[in-house]
Design a protein around this motif. Structure first.
Motif, PDB file in Angstrom:
ATOM      1  N   GLU A  23     -16.072  47.189   8.292  1.00 14.18           N
ATOM      2  CA  GLU A  23     -15.395  46.027   8.877  1.00 14.18           C
ATOM      3  C   GLU A  23     -16.448  45.065   9.436  1.00 14.18           C
ATOM      4  N   TYR A  24     -16.307  43.790   9.105  1.00 12.12           N
ATOM      5  CA  TYR A  24     -17.201  42.741   9.606  1.00 12.12           C
ATOM      6  C   TYR A  24     -16.352  41.710  10.341  1.00 12.12           C
ATOM      7  N   TYR A  25     -16.804  41.291  11.516  1.00 12.52           N
ATOM      8  CA  TYR A  25     -16.144  40.176  12.200  1.00 12.52           C
ATOM      9  C   TYR A  25     -17.134  39.491  13.128  1.00 12.52           C
ATOM     10  N   LEU A  26     -16.842  38.234  13.438  1.00 10.11           N
ATOM     11  CA  LEU A  26     -17.696  37.455  14.325  1.00 10.11           C
ATOM     12  C   LEU A  26     -17.155  37.507  15.740  1.00 10.11           C
ATOM     13  N   GLN A  27     -18.056  37.360  16.689  1.00 11.97           N
ATOM     14  CA  GLN A  27     -17.682  37.280  18.095  1.00 11.97           C
ATOM     15  C   GLN A  27     -18.389  36.068  18.684  1.00 11.97           C
ATOM     16  N   VAL A  28     -17.635  35.228  19.365  1.00 11.67           N
ATOM     17  CA  VAL A  28     -18.193  34.057  20.036  1.00 11.67           C
ATOM     18  C   VAL A  28     -17.946  34.241  21.522  1.00 11.67           C
ATOM     19  N   VAL A  29     -19.024  34.158  22.303  1.00  9.27           N
ATOM     20  CA  VAL A  29     -18.941  34.392  23.741  1.00  9.27           C
ATOM     21  C   VAL A  29     -19.306  33.110  24.478  1.00  9.27           C
ATOM     22  N   ASN A  30     -18.444  32.720  25.402  1.00  7.02           N
ATOM     23  CA  ASN A  30     -18.692  31.559  26.252  1.00  7.02           C
ATOM     24  C   ASN A  30     -19.487  32.028  27.469  1.00  7.02           C
ATOM     25  N   ASP A  31     -20.748  31.669  27.529  1.00  9.77           N
ATOM     26  CA  ASP A  31     -21.596  32.021  28.672  1.00  9.77           C
ATOM     27  C   ASP A  31     -21.585  30.831  29.626  1.00  9.77           C
ATOM     28  N   TYR A  83     -12.954  35.861  20.411  1.00 10.64           N
ATOM     29  CA  TYR A  83     -13.498  34.949  21.419  1.00 10.64           C
ATOM     30  C   TYR A  83     -13.472  35.629  22.779  1.00 10.64           C
ATOM     31  N   ASP A  84     -14.548  35.497  23.535  1.00  5.75           N
ATOM     32  CA  ASP A  84     -14.637  36.029  24.890  1.00  5.75           C
ATOM     33  C   ASP A  84     -15.043  34.915  25.843  1.00  5.75           C
ATOM     34  N   GLY A  85     -14.340  34.827  26.974  1.00  6.03           N
ATOM     35  CA  GLY A  85     -14.673  33.828  27.981  1.00  6.03           C
ATOM     36  C   GLY A  85     -14.006  32.479  27.778  1.00  6.03           C
ATOM     37  N   PHE A  86     -12.978  32.438  26.939  1.00  4.58           N
ATOM     38  CA  PHE A  86     -12.293  31.173  26.643  1.00  4.58           C
ATOM     39  C   PHE A  86     -10.833  31.180  27.091  1.00  4.58           C
ATOM     40  N   VAL A  87     -10.455  32.048  28.015  1.00  5.81           N
ATOM     41  CA  VAL A  87      -9.058  32.192  28.421  1.00  5.81           C
ATOM     42  C   VAL A  87      -8.514  30.860  28.947  1.00  5.81           C
ATOM     43  N   GLY A  88      -7.383  30.446  28.368  1.00 10.37           N
ATOM     44  CA  GLY A  88      -6.711  29.229  28.819  1.00 10.37           C
ATOM     45  C   GLY A  88      -7.275  27.939  28.254  1.00 10.37           C
ATOM     46  N   LYS A  94      -7.455  20.639  17.406  1.00 12.38           N
ATOM     47  CA  LYS A  94      -6.272  21.392  16.981  1.00 12.38           C
ATOM     48  C   LYS A  94      -5.260  21.581  18.097  1.00 12.38           C
ATOM     49  N   GLN A  95      -5.709  21.506  19.345  1.00 11.59           N
ATOM     50  CA  GLN A  95      -4.871  21.735  20.525  1.00 11.59           C
ATOM     51  C   GLN A  95      -4.212  23.116  20.516  1.00 11.59           C
ATOM     52  N   GLU A  96      -4.928  24.107  19.970  1.00 12.38           N
ATOM     53  CA  GLU A  96      -4.464  25.486  19.982  1.00 12.38           C
ATOM     54  C   GLU A  96      -5.271  26.257  21.014  1.00 12.38           C
ATOM     55  N   LEU A  97      -4.639  27.266  21.627  1.00 15.17           N
ATOM     56  CA  LEU A  97      -5.367  28.123  22.562  1.00 15.17           C
ATOM     57  C   LEU A  97      -6.472  28.868  21.819  1.00 15.17           C
ATOM     58  N   ILE A  98      -7.630  28.945  22.423  1.00 18.39           N
ATOM     59  CA  ILE A  98      -8.742  29.662  21.816  1.00 18.39           C
ATOM     60  C   ILE A  98      -8.574  31.160  22.048  1.00 18.39           C
ATOM     61  N   GLN A  99      -8.313  31.539  23.287  1.00 20.38           N
ATOM     62  CA  GLN A  99      -8.145  32.950  23.662  1.00 20.38           C
ATOM     63  C   GLN A  99      -6.924  33.035  24.572  1.00 20.38           C
ATOM     64  N   LYS A 100      -5.964  33.852  24.200  1.00 22.00           N
ATOM     65  CA  LYS A 100      -4.720  33.929  24.959  1.00 22.00           C
ATOM     66  C   LYS A 100      -4.842  34.760  26.224  1.00 22.00           C
ATOM     67  N   ARG A 101      -5.488  35.924  26.136  1.00 22.46           N
ATOM     68  CA  ARG A 101      -5.608  36.791  27.321  1.00 22.46           C
ATOM     69  C   ARG A 101      -6.983  37.449  27.338  1.00 22.46           C
ATOM     70  N   ARG A 102      -7.329  37.912  28.501  1.00 24.25           N
ATOM     71  CA  ARG A 102      -8.635  38.565  28.670  1.00 24.25           C
ATOM     72  C   ARG A 102      -8.668  39.903  27.932  1.00 24.25           C
ATOM     73  N   HIS A 103      -9.854  40.266  27.476  1.00 29.14           N
ATOM     74  CA  HIS A 103     -10.051  41.583  26.860  1.00 29.14           C
ATOM     75  C   HIS A 103     -10.346  42.587  27.956  1.00 29.14           C
ATOM     76  N   LYS A 104     -10.294  43.857  27.639  1.00 24.57           N
ATOM     77  CA  LYS A 104     -10.509  44.912  28.614  1.00 24.57           C
ATOM     78  C   LYS A 104     -11.874  44.815  29.294  1.00 24.57           C
ATOM     79  N   ASP A 105     -12.887  44.425  28.545  1.00 26.33           N
ATOM     80  CA  ASP A 105     -14.252  44.427  29.074  1.00 26.33           C
ATOM     81  C   ASP A 105     -14.666  43.102  29.710  1.00 26.33           C
ATOM     82  N   GLU A 106     -13.779  42.146  29.843  1.00 27.16           N
ATOM     83  CA  GLU A 106     -14.130  40.864  30.462  1.00 27.16           C
ATOM     84  C   GLU A 106     -13.924  40.915  31.948  1.00 27.16           C
TER      85      GLU A 106
END
Length: 106
Positions: A23-31, A83-88, A94-106
């Motif tokens: 399995e391959y996937y990308l992760q984008v983190v907002n620092d 996506y991590d760190g983009f809640v809300g 596009k006016q779409e939510l980037i990340q709907k809810r926090r992940h367990k490790d955030e």
């Protein structure tokens, strides 16, 4: 954007080996402390541990810029993106939510 996009695509190409049962996937983190966006490729062979490989740090801290980079990546690769760190937050165009809810490790 050309430089950032070129670096990310080049590094995806190096690490995306298309192995069977992997399995391959990308992760984008907002620092938000350093005001950067960090890109990772995550590789998980079946029955083995996840490997997270850093690809690049984008220092242009604008969501519109990030949205364009993501769109260009998705034109070439059809990866899932986490996506991590983009809640809300919403994409500017596009006016779409980037990340709907926090992940367990955030």
């Amino acid at each position: 954007m050309n430089k950032d996009l070129r670096i990310i695509l080049e590094r995806i190409k190096q690490n995306f080996t298309r192995k069977r049962d992997t399995e391959y996937y990308l992760q984008v983190v907002n620092d938000y402390y350093d005001q950067t966006y960090n890109f990772f490729i995550n590789i998980r062979p079946r029955g083995k541990r996840l490997h997270s490989i850093p690809l690049h740090t984008v220092e242009d801290y604008r969501l519109s810029y990030l949205e364009k980079i993501i769109d260009k990546i998705m034109e070439q690769y059809k990866f899932s993106i986490t996506y991590d760190g983009f809640v809300g937050q919403k994409w500017p165009e596009k006016q779409e939510l980037i990340q709907k809810r926090r992940h367990k490790d955030e």
